[in-house]
Write a protein that holds these residues in place. Structure first.
Motif, mmCIF file in Angstrom:
data_model
loop_
_atom_site.group_PDB
_atom_site.id
_atom_site.type_symbol
_atom_site.label_atom_id
_atom_site.label_comp_id
_atom_site.label_asym_id
_atom_site.label_seq_id
_atom_site.Cartn_x
_atom_site.Cartn_y
_atom_site.Cartn_z
ATOM 1 N N ILE A 30 12.510 27.026 59.934
ATOM 2 C CA ILE A 30 13.951 26.748 59.900
ATOM 3 C C ILE A 30 14.724 28.058 59.763
ATOM 4 C CG2 ILE A 30 15.799 25.675 58.569
ATOM 5 C CD1 ILE A 30 13.784 23.443 57.879
ATOM 6 N N LYS A 31 14.276 28.915 58.866
ATOM 7 C CA LYS A 31 14.933 30.204 58.667
ATOM 8 C C LYS A 31 14.841 31.054 59.931
ATOM 9 C CE LYS A 31 14.555 32.319 54.608
ATOM 10 N NZ LYS A 31 14.014 33.166 53.513
ATOM 11 N N LYS A 32 13.689 31.030 60.568
ATOM 12 C CA LYS A 32 13.502 31.796 61.800
ATOM 13 C C LYS A 32 14.445 31.305 62.887
ATOM 14 C CE LYS A 32 10.059 33.184 65.155
ATOM 15 N NZ LYS A 32 8.790 32.940 65.747
ATOM 16 N N SER A 33 14.570 29.991 63.047
ATOM 17 C CA SER A 33 15.467 29.459 64.080
ATOM 18 C C SER A 33 16.930 29.759 63.735
ATOM 19 C CB SER A 33 15.256 27.956 64.257
ATOM 20 O OG SER A 33 15.551 27.267 63.065
ATOM 21 N N LEU A 34 17.282 29.791 62.452
ATOM 22 C CA LEU A 34 18.641 30.142 62.035
ATOM 23 C C LEU A 34 18.964 31.584 62.413
ATOM 24 C CD1 LEU A 34 21.271 29.519 60.470
ATOM 25 C CD2 LEU A 34 20.074 30.288 58.419
ATOM 26 N N TYR A 35 18.036 32.502 62.166
ATOM 27 C CA TYR A 35 18.263 33.909 62.475
ATOM 28 C C TYR A 35 18.247 34.183 63.982
ATOM 29 C CZ TYR A 35 18.235 35.566 57.687
ATOM 30 O OH TYR A 35 18.566 35.799 56.381
ATOM 31 N N GLU A 36 17.551 33.355 64.760
ATOM 32 C CA GLU A 36 17.475 33.559 66.207
ATOM 33 C C GLU A 36 18.563 32.813 66.973
ATOM 34 O OE1 GLU A 36 13.511 32.360 67.128
ATOM 35 O OE2 GLU A 36 12.639 34.263 66.488
ATOM 36 N N ALA A 37 19.321 31.962 66.273
ATOM 37 C CA ALA A 37 20.359 31.169 66.947
ATOM 38 C C ALA A 37 21.508 32.070 67.403
ATOM 39 C CB ALA A 37 20.881 30.090 66.004
ATOM 40 N N GLU A 38 22.245 31.589 68.405
ATOM 41 C CA GLU A 38 23.386 32.336 68.939
ATOM 42 C C GLU A 38 24.475 32.447 67.881
ATOM 43 O OE1 GLU A 38 26.800 31.890 72.380
ATOM 44 O OE2 GLU A 38 25.155 30.452 72.294
ATOM 45 N N ILE A 39 25.050 33.638 67.746
ATOM 46 C CA ILE A 39 26.097 33.882 66.751
ATOM 47 C C ILE A 39 27.441 33.475 67.348
ATOM 48 C CG2 ILE A 39 27.284 35.651 65.416
ATOM 49 C CD1 ILE A 39 24.597 37.172 65.356
ATOM 50 N N VAL A 40 28.091 32.508 66.688
ATOM 51 C CA VAL A 40 29.388 32.016 67.142
ATOM 52 C C VAL A 40 30.507 32.913 66.613
ATOM 53 C CG1 VAL A 40 30.976 30.063 67.072
ATOM 54 C CG2 VAL A 40 28.525 29.662 67.207
ATOM 55 N N HIS A 41 30.400 33.314 65.366
ATOM 56 C CA HIS A 41 31.417 34.168 64.743
ATOM 57 C C HIS A 41 30.722 35.120 63.772
ATOM 58 C CE1 HIS A 41 35.433 35.314 63.543
ATOM 59 N NE2 HIS A 41 35.120 35.113 62.269
ATOM 60 N N TYR A 42 31.306 36.318 63.623
ATOM 61 C CA TYR A 42 30.712 37.355 62.797
ATOM 62 C C TYR A 42 31.831 38.025 62.004
ATOM 63 C CZ TYR A 42 29.012 42.124 61.955
ATOM 64 O OH TYR A 42 28.683 43.322 61.383
ATOM 65 N N TRP A 43 31.623 38.260 60.700
ATOM 66 C CA TRP A 43 32.597 39.017 59.919
ATOM 67 C C TRP A 43 31.878 39.824 58.850
ATOM 68 C CZ3 TRP A 43 31.736 33.893 59.295
ATOM 69 C CH2 TRP A 43 31.534 33.404 58.015
ATOM 70 N N GLU A 44 32.585 40.857 58.372
ATOM 71 C CA GLU A 44 32.018 41.785 57.389
ATOM 72 C C GLU A 44 32.901 41.828 56.153
ATOM 73 O OE1 GLU A 44 31.709 45.692 58.978
ATOM 74 O OE2 GLU A 44 30.376 45.101 60.593
ATOM 75 N N HIS A 45 32.288 42.217 55.052
ATOM 76 C CA HIS A 45 33.037 42.492 53.823
ATOM 77 C C HIS A 45 32.428 43.714 53.174
ATOM 78 C CE1 HIS A 45 33.817 42.211 49.463
ATOM 79 N NE2 HIS A 45 35.027 41.918 49.899
ATOM 80 N N LYS A 46 33.284 44.708 52.893
ATOM 81 C CA LYS A 46 32.834 45.912 52.208
ATOM 82 C C LYS A 46 33.549 45.981 50.870
ATOM 83 C CE LYS A 46 31.929 48.580 56.357
ATOM 84 N NZ LYS A 46 32.264 49.751 57.152
ATOM 85 N N GLY A 47 32.784 46.251 49.826
ATOM 86 C CA GLY A 47 33.352 46.332 48.484
ATOM 87 C C GLY A 47 32.451 45.636 47.497
ATOM 88 N N TRP A 48 32.886 45.596 46.265
ATOM 89 C CA TRP A 48 32.055 45.000 45.229
ATOM 90 C C TRP A 48 32.176 43.487 45.220
ATOM 91 C CZ3 TRP A 48 28.060 46.342 42.469
ATOM 92 C CH2 TRP A 48 27.664 45.516 41.423
ATOM 93 N N GLY A 49 33.375 42.992 45.179
ATOM 94 C CA GLY A 49 33.547 41.545 45.070
ATOM 95 C C GLY A 49 34.983 41.174 45.352
ATOM 96 N N GLY A 50 35.660 40.607 44.338
ATOM 97 C CA GLY A 50 37.022 40.131 44.501
ATOM 98 C C GLY A 50 38.057 41.238 44.553
#
Length: 193
Positions: free
Chosen positions: A10-30
């Motif tokens: 299941i994890k393997k298929s999740l990581y190999e699935a097509e990415i619909v949306h992608y976003w990043e967050h840089k920093g510690w938290g809130g």
């Protein structure tokens, strides 16, 4: 079939699935988390300094020891902030099967330039790992880690390899064989050149 065997496909298929949306967050938290991290770093670095300043009578502002200790503790504030409480770089991937993310510490490049080469010696058929970090002909750190089983050692090795890809891993048959490695003879090689 165990739950773990079910999760891996299941994890393997999740990581190999097509990415619909992608976003990043840089920093510690809130929103204000960076203020808390700086406060914690300053507290952790300057508390021993303040304690020593109040306890030792000879540690006054006009002494060299005061400024040396103050400089060292200021450096420790920066070390604790950027190494121990490093900001995180999180990458989130939305797929039709779910969300998965990666998380890495954002350690400044200067920290890697300060550290010299690290070698991990892997004793075959045993639960022992030996570390060597050379520094100008001597060793800044050297030590052995003993694990209960070879499987635990392999798990530790894979974790070290994923966290520190620049570490050199060397398999040896006997613990004394590590002294034959070039990391122990760097100073001799420099003088020969």
């Amino acid at each position: 079939m165990s739950n773990r065997e079910n999760i891996n496909p299941i994890k393997k298929s999740l990581y190999e699935a097509e990415i619909v949306h992608y976003w990043e967050h840089k920093g510690w938290g809130g929103k204000f988390a960076h203020l808390g991290i700086w406060g914690l770093s300053i507290f952790a670095g300057l508390t021993p300094f303040c304690f020593l300043w109040f306890v030792i009578d000879e540690l006054t502002i006009d002494s060299i020891a005061f400024w040396g200790l103050f400089s060292f503790m200021t450096m420790m504030v920066l070390v604790s902030r950027y190494l121990f409480f490093a900001d995180k770089h999180r990458c989130y991937h939305l797929t039709p099967l779910g969300i998965h993310y990666t998380e890495k510490d954002m350690i400044p490049d200067v920290a890697y330039q300060v550290v010299e080469r690290t070698v991990v010696f892997d004793l075959e058929n045993d639960g022992v790992l030996s570390f060597a970090v050379p520094e100008k002909g001597a060793h800044a750190y050297g030590g052995d880690i003993y694990t209960m089983t070879v499987d635990q050692k392999q798990e530790l090795l894979s974790k070290l390899h994923s966290l520190f890809p620049s570490i050199e891993f060397v398999k040896i048959k006997r613990l004394n064989d590590q002294s034959k490695h070039p990391v122990y003879h760097q100073e001799e090689e420099k003088t020969a050149e």
